[in-house]
Design an enzyme around this catalytic site. Structure first.
Site, PDB file in Angstrom:
ATOM      1  CG  PHE A   1      -1.467   1.207   1.709  1.00  0.00           C
ATOM      2  CD1 PHE A   1      -2.127   2.087   0.851  1.00  0.00           C
ATOM      3  CD2 PHE A   1      -1.326   1.556   3.052  1.00  0.00           C
ATOM      4  CE1 PHE A   1      -2.626   3.289   1.327  1.00  0.00           C
ATOM      5  CE2 PHE A   1      -1.828   2.751   3.530  1.00  0.00           C
ATOM      6  CZ  PHE A   1      -2.469   3.622   2.665  1.00  0.00           C
TER       7      PHE A   1
ATOM      8  CG  ASP B   1       5.842  -6.653  -2.318  1.00  0.00           C
ATOM      9  OD1 ASP B   1       5.356  -7.735  -1.934  1.00  0.00           O
ATOM     10  OD2 ASP B   1       5.471  -5.551  -1.864  1.00  0.00           O
TER      11      ASP B   1
ATOM     12  CG  LEU C   1       8.320   1.183   2.680  1.00  0.00           C
ATOM     13  CD1 LEU C   1       7.479   1.653   1.492  1.00  0.00           C
ATOM     14  CD2 LEU C   1       8.027   2.070   3.879  1.00  0.00           C
TER      15      LEU C   1
ATOM     16  CB  THR D   1       8.388 -11.026   8.346  1.00  0.00           C
ATOM     17  OG1 THR D   1       7.804 -12.292   8.108  1.00  0.00           O
ATOM     18  CG2 THR D   1       8.413 -10.217   7.073  1.00  0.00           C
TER      19      THR D   1
ATOM     20  CB  ALA E   1       8.662   1.525   7.409  1.00  0.00           C
TER      21      ALA E   1
ATOM     22  CE1 TYR F   1       4.471  -4.314  12.702  1.00  0.00           C
ATOM     23  CE2 TYR F   1       2.941  -2.856  13.830  1.00  0.00           C
ATOM     24  CZ  TYR F   1       3.742  -3.138  12.756  1.00  0.00           C
ATOM     25  OH  TYR F   1       3.842  -2.239  11.724  1.00  0.00           O
TER      26      TYR F   1
ATOM     27  CE  LYS G   1       8.081  -2.799  11.287  1.00  0.00           C
ATOM     28  NZ  LYS G   1       8.991  -2.568  10.147  1.00  0.00           N
TER      29      LYS G   1
END
Ligand code: UDP
Length: 328
Positions: free
Chosen positions: A13, A33, A78, A97, A119, A151, A155
């Site tokens: 996105f 991607d 990203l 991931t 990101a 999550y 990050k």
């Protein structure tokens, strides 16, 4: 020669919108991607352009990543597992991931001295109630028994790793914390509230507000967010720094549901769904999430231009078109 960008998650996105913007600015753009959550349709229209190349591959393919990094000046990283629903349902995938992917990008970038923009997310502030959140604020993360926090922590590790590469190896790294980015092409499959509500409203289904709907968010238009990314990429003073990127226009989720019903002219009702049912038992939501934007404003002059209503109108138009095309 024009600047060469490698966008990981470039068919996603935010990634696909960023590719478009950079190409329009005369840059050379390669998108990598694996299409796990990104979609080929998002970048289909860019494929004929000589300044664009798409590579369908995971960033964990070290050989491919090495080749692409060797041809890039700047990497915007990203590619990640995002969306609260995905994270709660598949925590192993999320952790792997996000951490292994970022580690791969940084080690490879370091071989070729590429600038890296990572990101990150407003999730890293956790359940802190001291909104608006500033980049130097403490983060308050919940227990490891609740998958949601995997999550935020994954990050945070990405941020630590990026900043460590900058300090130890002088790799030019910038960390960007996105706050609830919305716009056309966002999928509701992984829980994101705006596309979900818009699709529900257009199909006449009930809008599923989780909890009592008094929780609030600030939704930023993807056009504003990618402009901020491009602007940070150009500024040497951004290196080694963390920046919030978002909007300060705050709305409750109940208010959002009402706004979307009004803008679509839908007759859908609102259905309140307990968090336990929506996600998992013991799920913890953040009540308020507002960014402090002074830092990015001071460096880049960033000002979000799109109002929430304008953004919602564009998402509604996009979803209507999608529905018409699929014949639903
Ligand atoms: N939400 C909701 N209904 C949905 C999806 C999400 O009420 O169908 C709520 C969710 O609980 C959260 C807010 O909307 O309070 C924003 O959720 P989203 O997943 O878009 O982003 P988050 O801020 O949680 O990362």
């Amino acid at each position: 020669m024009s600047e060469r960008f490698l966008i990981t998650g470039g068919a996603g996105f935010i990634g696909s919108h960023l590719c478009e913007l950079l190409i329009s600015q005369g840059k050379q753009v390669v998108a990598i991607d694996d299409l796990s959550t990104g979609r080929a349709a998002n970048i289909q229209h860019l494929l004929p352009l000589p300044s664009f190349q798409f590579v369908r591959e995971t960033i964990l393919n070290a050989q491919v990543l090495d080749r692409l990094a060797s041809q890039a000046d700047t990497i915007v990283h990203l590619a990640a597992a995002v969306g609260v629903k995905l994270i709660v349902e598949d925590p192993v995938h999320t952790i792997n991931t996000n951490i292994l992917g970022t580690e791969a990008v940084l080690t490879t970038a370091n071989r070729y001295a590429c600038k890296v923009l990572i990101a990150s997310t407003s999730e890293v502030y956790g359940k802190s109630t001291r909104a608006p959140f500033s980049e130097e604020d403490d983060c308050l993360i919940g227990p490891t028994t609740h998958s949601r926090w995997a999550y935020a922590v994954s990050k945070q590790v990405d941020e630590f790793l990026g900043l460590a590469y900058q300090r130890q190896f002088d790799l030019p790294v910038v960390v960007m914390r996105f706050f609830n980015t919305v716009g056309p092409r966002q999928t509701g499959r992984y829980g994101m509230v705006v596309p979900r509500f818009v699709r529900q409203a257009l199909s006449g289904a009930a809008l599923t507000v989780y909890g009592d709907g008094s929780q609030s968010r600030c939704f930023a238009d993807v056009a504003d967010v990618i402009a901020a990314v491009a602007s940070l990429a150009e500024r040497p003073a951004a290196v080694g720094q963390v920046f919030n990127i978002g909007s300060t226009e705050e709305i409750t989720i109940r208010g959002l549901a009402e706004r979307i019903i009004a803008l679509t002219g839908s007759r859908s009702p609102i259905e309140y769904v307990p968090y336990d049912k929506a996600y998992a038992p013991g799920f913890e939501d953040m009540h308020r999430r507002v960014p402090a934007l002074q830092k990015i404003v001071a460096l880049t002059g960033y000002q979000p231009r799109c109002t929430l209503d304008e953004t919602l109108q564009r998402v509604i138009a996009y979803e209507k078109e999608r529905l018409a095309a699929s014949g639903d």
